[in-house]
Design an enzyme around this catalytic site. Structure first.
Site, PDB file in Angstrom:
ATOM      1  N   GLY A  16      34.901  -6.208   1.690  1.00 50.80           N
ATOM      2  CA  GLY A  16      35.992  -5.667   1.295  1.00 50.80           C
ATOM      3  C   GLY A  16      37.133  -6.203   2.345  1.00 50.80           C
ATOM      4  O   GLY A  16      36.865  -6.669   3.503  1.00 50.80           O
ATOM      5  N   ASP A 240      37.654  -7.426 -10.176  1.00 55.35           N
ATOM      6  CA  ASP A 240      37.909  -8.497  -9.241  1.00 55.35           C
ATOM      7  C   ASP A 240      37.946  -9.998 -10.008  1.00 55.35           C
ATOM      8  O   ASP A 240      38.684 -10.831  -9.771  1.00 55.35           O
ATOM      9  CB  ASP A 240      37.141  -8.460  -7.988  1.00 55.35           C
ATOM     10  CG  ASP A 240      35.476  -8.605  -8.132  1.00 55.35           C
ATOM     11  OD1 ASP A 240      35.094  -8.617  -9.578  1.00 55.35           O
ATOM     12  OD2 ASP A 240      34.827  -8.178  -7.483  1.00 55.35           O
TER      13      ASP A 240
END
Length: 492
Positions: A16, A240
């Site tokens: 991340g 995403d």
């Protein structure tokens, strides 16, 4: 116009990052503030995400942004799909979210289809049947009599759970919901029959919000702890891949995209869901995109194969850098052996290298002789798998596919992109590599009035990033390789 500063919180399945974006009206600049692992943890034989560790890393990134001394105009969050956190009546998270690679859903779809037939599930949702879809996770958790699910007042997808921890407000973002196999893609609403079959209730889901809507503002506690103040948190494309596709720097619709990372997702962008006999037979998904679009796509195992081998090699004292991997792969004998990257044995093996070697033996191929040969096997197999899926996509697309845009981390993989252009027979345009973060920022920019529409967002993306183009080469050799790959994978 004066500069605007936005924060993209972008969580992938292996790492991340918190990114600071600066927009001046013509270009977007991205600065990575911090990067952190998003590792699964194993407890009592089950796989979980440590959401509190992830939240701590996010807050660290927000504090780093505050130290920049610039006013932050908004924050957006995108993550992987399907996984959920459970929230109790007191507003507390009930344990850690289960990770989609946990094999507890093995066999669950077939069991579920005894209640709602496979074809009806697809007709209702338009979603590719995969063990880890949220629908089957919920059914499996119910079968296990999971205490957290039994006590849950609300169910939150991962980006929504993180937004809740930041703002105190619970929502269900549309694009992340669209990955779950719980949504009617035509009406963009929850499917009550499937929820009931999975043992959950519609009221356990917060209200649906769409990309560009404000979730809330940083709570007083988080605003003070980070030093940012009450910054608005905007619902971006929470999945995403949906964020990444929003950043494709295309000038027209005649393209396919390949979001390339741990997972590869290949698809096209259409205005209406494609739910037909052919899309069902080919097992394609219809997932939500920005501005009412639908992403017709298929999930493909991506660099997970190489990542798992690299981790095992490192543990054995062979730690290869990426330039070393490229050099070794380039020097290895071409077209020696192939695997189907989506074969079930590669989903979560204890030893990926051993699983690949076993596949080669069982299909009558010579096992890769060394690490370089195994790398070559993975790269070529991915390129050939992309050809297989693109051929299927052409049969469903309402327009010709003239270009393949490779976005995400795989955009930097020149060797694989060159192989992909040759295997598929279409030009590959690679970039942006930070597509998910850029798409996250673009949706925020649209919400703040800095971009007029999706076309304008893509114009801004094209002006902000450099791309590389790869043309097909050695077409006859790659066609022969594909013919052999088809024979091998069909017998596995």
């Amino acid at each position: 116009m004066s500069q605007k500063h936005l924060i993209a919180i972008d969580l992938g399945a292996t790492s991340g990052r918190v990114i600071l974006a600066t927009i001046d009206g013509q270009r977007i600049g991205l600065e990575e503030l911090n990067r952190f692992p998003t590792r699964m943890i194993r407890l009592f034989g089950r796989y979980y995400w440590d959401i509190y560790a992830l939240f701590g890393h996010i807050c660290d990134g927000l504090r780093d942004a505050a130290r920049k001394g610039v006013a932050i105009d908004s924050i957006g969050i995108d993550t992987w799909g399907v996984d959920m956190a459970f929230v109790g009546r007191d507003g507390q998270l009930l344990g850690l979210p289960r990770a989609y690679r946990d094999p507890y859903t093995d066999g669950t779809p077939e069991e579920f289809f005894r209640t709602v037939p496979r074809r009806e599930v697809y007709d209702r949702t338009g979603i590719q049947i995969m063990n880890f879809n949220t629908l089957y996770q919920l059914a499996a958790a119910r079968r296990e009599r999971c205490d957290a699910l039994m006590a849950a007042d609300k169910l939150l997808f991962i980006p929504d759970a993180l937004a809740y921890l930041l703002t105190g407000r619970m929502v269900c973002e549309y694009t992340i919901l669209s990955t779950s196999q719980l949504m009617d893609p035509r009406g963009k609403r929850l499917d009550a029959k499937l929820l009931a079959a999975a043992g959950v209730r519609p009221e356990q889901f917060p209200g649906i919000v769409f990309p560009g809507e404000i979730v809330g503002h940083l709570s007083a506690e988080i605003a003070e702890a980070t030093g940012l103040g009450p910054v608005p948190v905007i619902a971006v494309a929470g999945h995403d891949t949906a964020s990444a596709v929003a950043a494709v720097p295309a000038s027209d619709e005649r393209f396919a995209y390949l979001s390339s990372g741990t997972w590869s997702l290949m698809g096209i962008e259409v205005r209406e869901p494609v739910i037909t006999d052919e899309s069902f037979r080919l097992n394609f998904s219809n997932e939500g995109g920005v501005e009412g679009t639908t992403r017709l796509l298929k999930n493909i195992t991506g660099m997970w194969l190489l990542e798992q081998c690299r981790a095992a090699w490192k543990a054995r004292g062979r730690d290869y850098s990426y330039p070393e991997i490229v050099a070794m792969t380039s020097a290895a004998e071409p077209f020696a052996a192939w695997i189907d990257p989506d074969d079930a044995r590669f989903a979560a093996p204890t030893d990926m290298e051993a699983a690949i070697r076993a596949y080669c033996r069982e299909t009558g191929q010579t096992e890769p002789a060394d690490d370089a040969a195994l790398m070559r096997c993975i790269f070529e197999s991915l390129a050939l798998k992309y050809r297989e899926v693109l051929d299927k996509l052409r049969r469903l697309a309402p327009f010709p596919l003239q270009t393949l845009h490779v976005i995400g981390g795989g955009a930097q993989n020149d060797l694989l992109n060159r192989m992909t252009a040759s295997a598929t027979g279409v030009p590959v345009v690679a970039g942006p590599s930070e597509a998910t973060a850029l798409g996250n920022v673009l949706v925020q920019a649209r919400a703040l009035g800095l971009a007029a529409d999706l076309k304008d967002m893509r114009r801004l993306a094209a002006e902000s990033v450099a791309t590389r183009r790869f043309e097909p080469e050695e077409s006859a050799r790659w066609q022969a390789a594909y013919d052999a790959y088809e024979r091998i994978t069909q017998q596995a």
